[in-house]
Design an enzyme around this catalytic site. Structure first.
Site, PDB file in Angstrom:
ATOM      1  N   HIS A  67       3.854  -8.170  10.420  1.00 53.59           N
ATOM      2  CA  HIS A  67       3.817  -7.607   9.066  1.00 53.59           C
ATOM      3  C   HIS A  67       5.231  -7.188   8.698  1.00 53.59           C
ATOM      4  O   HIS A  67       5.591  -5.998   8.753  1.00 53.59           O
ATOM      5  CB  HIS A  67       2.857  -6.424   9.058  1.00 53.59           C
ATOM      6  N   SER A  72       1.047  -7.902   1.403  1.00 54.34           N
ATOM      7  CA  SER A  72       0.207  -6.867   2.002  1.00 54.34           C
ATOM      8  C   SER A  72      -0.841  -6.409   0.985  1.00 54.34           C
ATOM      9  O   SER A  72      -1.656  -7.212   0.542  1.00 54.34           O
ATOM     10  CB  SER A  72       1.067  -5.732   2.536  1.00 54.34           C
ATOM     11  N   GLN A  73      -0.841  -5.133   0.566  1.00 55.36           N
ATOM     12  CA  GLN A  73      -1.742  -4.772  -0.523  1.00 55.36           C
ATOM     13  C   GLN A  73      -1.468  -5.661  -1.730  1.00 55.36           C
ATOM     14  O   GLN A  73      -2.393  -6.101  -2.421  1.00 55.36           O
ATOM     15  CB  GLN A  73      -1.555  -3.309  -0.924  1.00 55.36           C
ATOM     16  N   ASP A  93       0.580 -10.446  13.490  1.00 51.17           N
ATOM     17  CA  ASP A  93       0.427  -9.308  12.578  1.00 51.17           C
ATOM     18  C   ASP A  93      -0.663  -8.386  13.116  1.00 51.17           C
ATOM     19  O   ASP A  93      -1.828  -8.772  13.207  1.00 51.17           O
ATOM     20  CB  ASP A  93       0.042  -9.829  11.189  1.00 51.17           C
ATOM     21  N   TYR A 128       0.829  -1.206   0.000  1.00 48.45           N
ATOM     22  CA  TYR A 128       0.000   0.000   0.000  1.00 48.45           C
ATOM     23  C   TYR A 128       0.864   1.256   0.000  1.00 48.45           C
ATOM     24  O   TYR A 128       1.789   1.380   0.810  1.00 48.45           O
ATOM     25  CB  TYR A 128      -0.895  -0.013   1.226  1.00 48.45           C
TER      26      TYR A 128
END
Length: 319
Positions: free
Chosen positions: A302, A183-184, A273, A92
């Site tokens: 993360h 992630s994203q 996370d 992101y």
């Protein structure tokens, strides 16, 4: 085992709590039809960065609503044709990154595509045009407008469009295309394979954009999800429209797309996370009906997950 969420035995059965819109399937069929009607106007420009064993290109194409989307494209010089390809998506607010970390796949004889998400840290356009706030985040962009104007709808479509472009390249075997990202990028990997079901293998890492209501209920609307808290504080401080907003977010909730995946999946998750809570990731994973396996990192959040890039490469070598 440390935990910030449910025990693992519950995570393995968790099905998510965010509402799924009643017209979800029709929504995405309409979106896919819109994407397929776009003339991509593909442009390949040789990059300033080059290496002896591959050709590097700046790739541009037109996505839905007329945005020009950018991706790095690396094509091996001496690969057997047609050969496999990988599409990659970034985290992101980031971008497609450096050329150098993509070269190992070119060295294997794979073509490699890495997309900049529209309006984030790279070269892809955000053409705007939504009603309501655009403050601090793409999750909420379009949330006070028609669902077709949710920005992540368009980003999800960009991923599938890029995969289709990769599959039409004469040097690429369309039956041997994989997708990857963290992630994203993990969320977009899932969305890509859901909207372009010919994706053969996918390797999402701690995927974002899943089970928004669960994030809210855990009081973890911070970090990557901070915009949800900002949105409610400024635009619905008494949560009178909470159900409406979370239902609308259901259109861009990857757990609702996961059952469309047909390719084989290997997914990594860290059990501590706090950016993308494990339960939100399991909400998507548990809905995948295609062949799948989890790589679990009990002590990791993360962050970089040791060895998973090697697991991913070994997995993609099976294309």
């Amino acid at each position: 085992m440390p935990t910030v969420d449910m025990p693992l035995e519950k995570l393995l059965k968790y099905e998510g709590v965010n509402p799924r819109p009643a017209d979800f399937d029709a929504y995405w069929e309409r979106a896919i039809a819109e994407m397929k009607a776009v003339d991509p106007q593909i442009e390949l420009v040789p990059s300033e960065f080059q290496v002896p064993f591959a050709e590097c290109f700046d790739l541009y194409f037109t996505g839905v609503k007329g945005a020009r989307i950018y991706a790095k494209y690396i094509r091996p010089k001496h690969a057997t044709e047609p050969h496999p390809a990988i599409v990659q998506f970034h985290g992101y607010s980031g971008n497609s990154g450096d050329w150098t970390d993509k070269l190992p796949y070119a060295a294997l004889g794979y073509s490699f595509f890495s997309m900049d998400c529209r309006g984030q840290g790279g070269l892809s356009e955000d053409v705007g045009g939504v009603k309501g706030t655009t403050l601090r985040g793409h999750i909420v962009r379009g949330l006070d407008d028609h669902p077709d104007n949710l920005l992540f709808r368009d980003i999800f479509l960009d991923t599938a469009q890029l995969a289709g472009i990769a599959m039409r390249m004469p040097e690429v075997d369309p039956e041997r295309v994989g997708a990857m990202g963290g992630s994203q990028g993990g969320a977009l990997t899932i969305a890509c394979a859901a909207l372009e079901p010919r994706i053969k293998r996918l390797a999402p890492v701690y995927p974002f954009l899943s089970d928004y209501k669960r994030v809210w209920d855990m009081d973890l609307a911070k970090d990557a999800y901070q915009e949800l808290k900002d949105f409610f504080r400024r635009h619905d401080p008494q949560h009178k429209r909470e159900e409406e907003y979370f239902t609308k977010l259901g259109y861009i909730d990857i757990q609702n797309l996961a059952n469309r995946i047909q390719g084989e999946v290997v997914m990594a998750v860290g059990l501590v996370d706090t950016v993308c809570p494990p339960s939100t990731q399991f909400a998507a994973y548990n809905k995948i009906t295609a062949p799948k396996r989890l790589e679990i990192y009990p002590d990791f959040g993360h962050e970089g997950l040791p060895g998973f890039s090697e697991i991913t490469m070994q997995f993609m070598m099976g294309l």
